[in-house]
Motif scaffolding. Structure first.
Motif, PDB file in Angstrom:
ATOM      1  N   PHE A  54       0.893  -1.230   0.277  1.00 14.27           N
ATOM      2  CA  PHE A  54       0.267  -0.128  -0.331  1.00 14.27           C
ATOM      3  C   PHE A  54       1.191   1.300  -0.044  1.00 14.27           C
ATOM      4  N   LEU A  55       0.363   2.022  -0.859  1.00 11.34           N
ATOM      5  CA  LEU A  55       1.506   2.690  -1.179  1.00 11.34           C
ATOM      6  C   LEU A  55       0.733   4.399  -1.104  1.00 11.34           C
ATOM      7  N   THR A  56       1.589   5.748  -0.172  1.00 14.57           N
ATOM      8  CA  THR A  56       0.181   6.235  -0.139  1.00 14.57           C
ATOM      9  C   THR A  56       1.900   8.127   0.461  1.00 14.57           C
ATOM     10  N   PRO A  57       0.935   9.238   0.141  1.00 10.66           N
ATOM     11  CA  PRO A  57       1.906  10.519  -0.493  1.00 10.66           C
ATOM     12  C   PRO A  57       1.989  10.299   1.151  1.00 10.66           C
ATOM     13  N   VAL A  58       3.808  11.171   0.816  1.00  8.66           N
ATOM     14  CA  VAL A  58       3.723  11.728   1.906  1.00  8.66           C
ATOM     15  C   VAL A  58       3.281  12.735   1.962  1.00  8.66           C
ATOM     16  N   LEU A  59       2.941  12.869   3.889  1.00  9.96           N
ATOM     17  CA  LEU A  59       2.329  14.088   3.520  1.00  9.96           C
ATOM     18  C   LEU A  59       2.981  14.511   4.405  1.00  9.96           C
ATOM     19  N   LEU A  60       2.564  16.407   4.556  1.00  8.47           N
ATOM     20  CA  LEU A  60       3.568  17.348   5.749  1.00  8.47           C
ATOM     21  C   LEU A  60       2.982  17.133   6.627  1.00  8.47           C
ATOM     22  N   PHE A  61       2.871  17.154   7.879  1.00  7.28           N
ATOM     23  CA  PHE A  61       2.102  17.308   8.844  1.00  7.28           C
ATOM     24  C   PHE A  61       2.380  18.476   9.721  1.00  7.28           C
ATOM     25  N   SER A  62       1.373  18.430  10.432  1.00  5.80           N
ATOM     26  CA  SER A  62       1.921  20.148  11.590  1.00  5.80           C
ATOM     27  C   SER A  62       2.872  19.751  12.600  1.00  5.80           C
ATOM     28  N   GLY A  63       3.391  20.832  12.758  1.00  7.59           N
ATOM     29  CA  GLY A  63       4.936  20.924  12.677  1.00  7.59           C
ATOM     30  C   GLY A  63       5.374  20.038  14.979  1.00  7.59           C
ATOM     31  N   ASN A  64       6.210  20.229  15.609  1.00  6.75           N
ATOM     32  CA  ASN A  64       6.415  19.962  16.598  1.00  6.75           C
ATOM     33  C   ASN A  64       7.375  20.676  17.107  1.00  6.75           C
ATOM     34  N   PRO A  65       6.509  21.135  19.075  1.00  7.96           N
ATOM     35  CA  PRO A  65       5.293  20.534  19.146  1.00  7.96           C
ATOM     36  C   PRO A  65       3.997  21.139  19.279  1.00  7.96           C
ATOM     37  N   GLY A  66       4.381  22.250  18.300  1.00  9.80           N
ATOM     38  CA  GLY A  66       3.318  22.526  17.525  1.00  9.80           C
ATOM     39  C   GLY A  66       2.224  22.826  16.600  1.00  9.80           C
ATOM     40  N   VAL A  88       0.901  23.837  12.298  1.00 12.60           N
ATOM     41  CA  VAL A  88       1.211  24.176  11.705  1.00 12.60           C
ATOM     42  C   VAL A  88       0.040  24.653  10.172  1.00 12.60           C
ATOM     43  N   VAL A  89      -0.583  26.219  10.985  1.00 15.27           N
ATOM     44  CA  VAL A  89      -1.404  26.355  10.148  1.00 15.27           C
ATOM     45  C   VAL A  89      -1.590  25.854   8.210  1.00 15.27           C
ATOM     46  N   GLY A  90      -2.529  25.184   7.635  1.00 18.21           N
ATOM     47  CA  GLY A  90      -3.051  25.042   6.842  1.00 18.21           C
ATOM     48  C   GLY A  90      -2.228  23.224   6.440  1.00 18.21           C
ATOM     49  N   ARG A  91      -1.631  22.305   7.385  1.00 21.66           N
ATOM     50  CA  ARG A  91      -1.081  21.101   6.799  1.00 21.66           C
ATOM     51  C   ARG A  91      -2.172  20.579   7.560  1.00 21.66           C
ATOM     52  N   PRO A  92      -2.046  19.067   7.292  1.00 24.06           N
ATOM     53  CA  PRO A  92      -3.026  17.794   7.871  1.00 24.06           C
ATOM     54  C   PRO A  92      -2.898  17.597   9.194  1.00 24.06           C
ATOM     55  N   LEU A  93      -3.656  17.109  10.139  1.00 27.69           N
ATOM     56  CA  LEU A  93      -3.465  17.320  11.718  1.00 27.69           C
ATOM     57  C   LEU A  93      -2.431  15.842  11.458  1.00 27.69           C
ATOM     58  N   PRO A  94      -2.158  15.495  13.188  1.00 27.37           N
ATOM     59  CA  PRO A  94      -1.289  13.704  12.824  1.00 27.37           C
ATOM     60  C   PRO A  94      -2.320  13.060  12.172  1.00 27.37           C
ATOM     61  N   LYS A  95      -1.345  11.925  12.152  1.00 27.06           N
ATOM     62  CA  LYS A  95      -1.817  10.282  11.623  1.00 27.06           C
ATOM     63  C   LYS A  95      -2.851  10.534   9.999  1.00 27.06           C
ATOM     64  N   VAL A 133      -8.582  14.400  19.444  1.00 26.11           N
ATOM     65  CA  VAL A 133      -7.690  15.244  18.656  1.00 26.11           C
ATOM     66  C   VAL A 133      -6.480  15.751  19.759  1.00 26.11           C
ATOM     67  N   ALA A 134      -5.373  15.641  19.277  1.00 27.33           N
ATOM     68  CA  ALA A 134      -4.288  16.322  20.197  1.00 27.33           C
ATOM     69  C   ALA A 134      -4.019  17.502  19.787  1.00 27.33           C
ATOM     70  N   SER A 135      -3.840  18.290  21.699  1.00 26.29           N
ATOM     71  CA  SER A 135      -3.729  19.519  21.479  1.00 26.29           C
ATOM     72  C   SER A 135      -2.365  20.026  21.292  1.00 26.29           C
ATOM     73  N   PHE A 136      -1.662  19.500  20.672  1.00 22.23           N
ATOM     74  CA  PHE A 136      -0.032  19.416  20.157  1.00 22.23           C
ATOM     75  C   PHE A 136       0.200  18.599  18.912  1.00 22.23           C
ATOM     76  N   GLY A 137       1.395  19.346  18.036  1.00 21.28           N
ATOM     77  CA  GLY A 137       1.608  17.990  17.269  1.00 21.28           C
ATOM     78  C   GLY A 137       2.232  16.714  18.253  1.00 21.28           C
ATOM     79  N   ASN A 138       3.091  16.626  18.868  1.00 22.56           N
ATOM     80  CA  ASN A 138       4.081  15.493  20.035  1.00 22.56           C
ATOM     81  C   ASN A 138       2.984  14.963  21.217  1.00 22.56           C
ATOM     82  N   SER A 139       1.703  15.808  21.337  1.00 22.84           N
ATOM     83  CA  SER A 139       0.787  14.868  22.221  1.00 22.84           C
ATOM     84  C   SER A 139       1.057  13.200  22.120  1.00 22.84           C
ATOM     85  N   LEU A 140       1.599  12.940  23.741  1.00 19.06           N
ATOM     86  CA  LEU A 140       1.804  11.227  23.890  1.00 19.06           C
ATOM     87  C   LEU A 140       0.045  11.109  24.058  1.00 19.06           C
ATOM     88  N   PRO A 141      -0.157   9.490  23.897  1.00 18.17           N
ATOM     89  CA  PRO A 141      -2.068   8.887  24.273  1.00 18.17           C
ATOM     90  C   PRO A 141      -1.766   8.484  25.647  1.00 18.17           C
TER      91      PRO A 141
END
Length: 241
Positions: free
Chosen positions: A114-126, A128-135, A199-207
């Protein structure tokens, strides 16, 4: 492992023929494209051939030497997806080999990539406007005039941080139907598969840090003209239909 009688089944057993693994559709509309064909001799030598000539490589019994040619030994599928998780195409690579009676039963191998495109997700830790949420699991229906609530749910787009997004779909009902009875169906169509509860408050929030996670709320209200309005609310941003 595939067991068969070589003399009897070589030219008739569907499990030995490439058509069985190629001529079908994914989601009724996407066919399988053959990208490569390789022929393997009894000695194991492999020779690539032109995929355009696939119809020529059907199993053939050579009784004089007790050999069945062009038997499917391996099929490798590759599914390519869009950023919204929609299947774009499916390609296959096929290995056809020569088989003698003493080699039966044979081992047939099937692989799927299964091939999926590489998405630029929001940054770490905050974020980034205009990018998908993590995962990328938070998606909405692609908005279009012909988007059917029940039959068009595969066309989806990722929710982008900081971007107001509005999507909708059309549900055709018979006269006299109570809209409230179909609210769950519409909600399922809007949310799609694997829709998250938080949904996580920050891009690097842990479960394991529950305070970092914000619940996604669903609200269903009936408008004046009895149409359903379903709203997903997250951190003060509303995604509605």
């Amino acid at each position: 492992m595939r067991s068969f009688d070589l003399a009897r089944d070589c030219e008739t057993l569907e499990a030995l023929r490439w058509e069985t693994y190629i001529i079908f559709n994914i989601r009724s509309v996407i066919g399988v494209e053959v990208a490569a064909i390789t022929l393997q001799s009894l000695e194991g030598t492999q020779t690539p051939v032109d995929p355009a000539n696939l119809v020529s490589y059907i199993p053939v019994l050579l009784e004089s030497v007790d050999v069945c040619n062009n038997v499917v030994q391996q099929v490798k599928y590759t599914f390519r997806y869009s950023e919204a998780g929609e299947i774009l195409n499916v390609i296959a690579s096929v290995l056809l080999g020569a088989i003698k009676s003493v080699m039966v039963p044979i081992q047939q191998e099937f692989q799927i990539t299964f091939l999926t495109p590489v998405l630029l997700f929001s940054g770490n830790p905050g974020y980034v406007v205009g990018r998908p949420l993590p995962k990328g699991s938070l998606t909405i229906l692609q908005n279009s005039g012909d988007q059917d609530c029940l039959f068009g749910s595969s066309r989806r787009s990722p929710v982008l941080f900081g971007i107001d997004m509005l999507s909708g779909c059309t549900l055709k009902l018979s006269d006299g139907i109570n809209c409230s009875l179909v609210s769950e169906v519409i909600l399922w169509a809007l949310k799609g598969q694997s829709f998250p509860d938080h949904v996580a408050s920050f891009g690097n929030s842990l479960p394991q840090n529950p305070l970092d996670w914000v619940p996604i709320q669903n609200q269903t209200i009936a408008s004046i003209n009895s149409l359903l309005i379903i709203i997903f609310s997250m951190c003060g941003v509303e995604i509605g239909c």
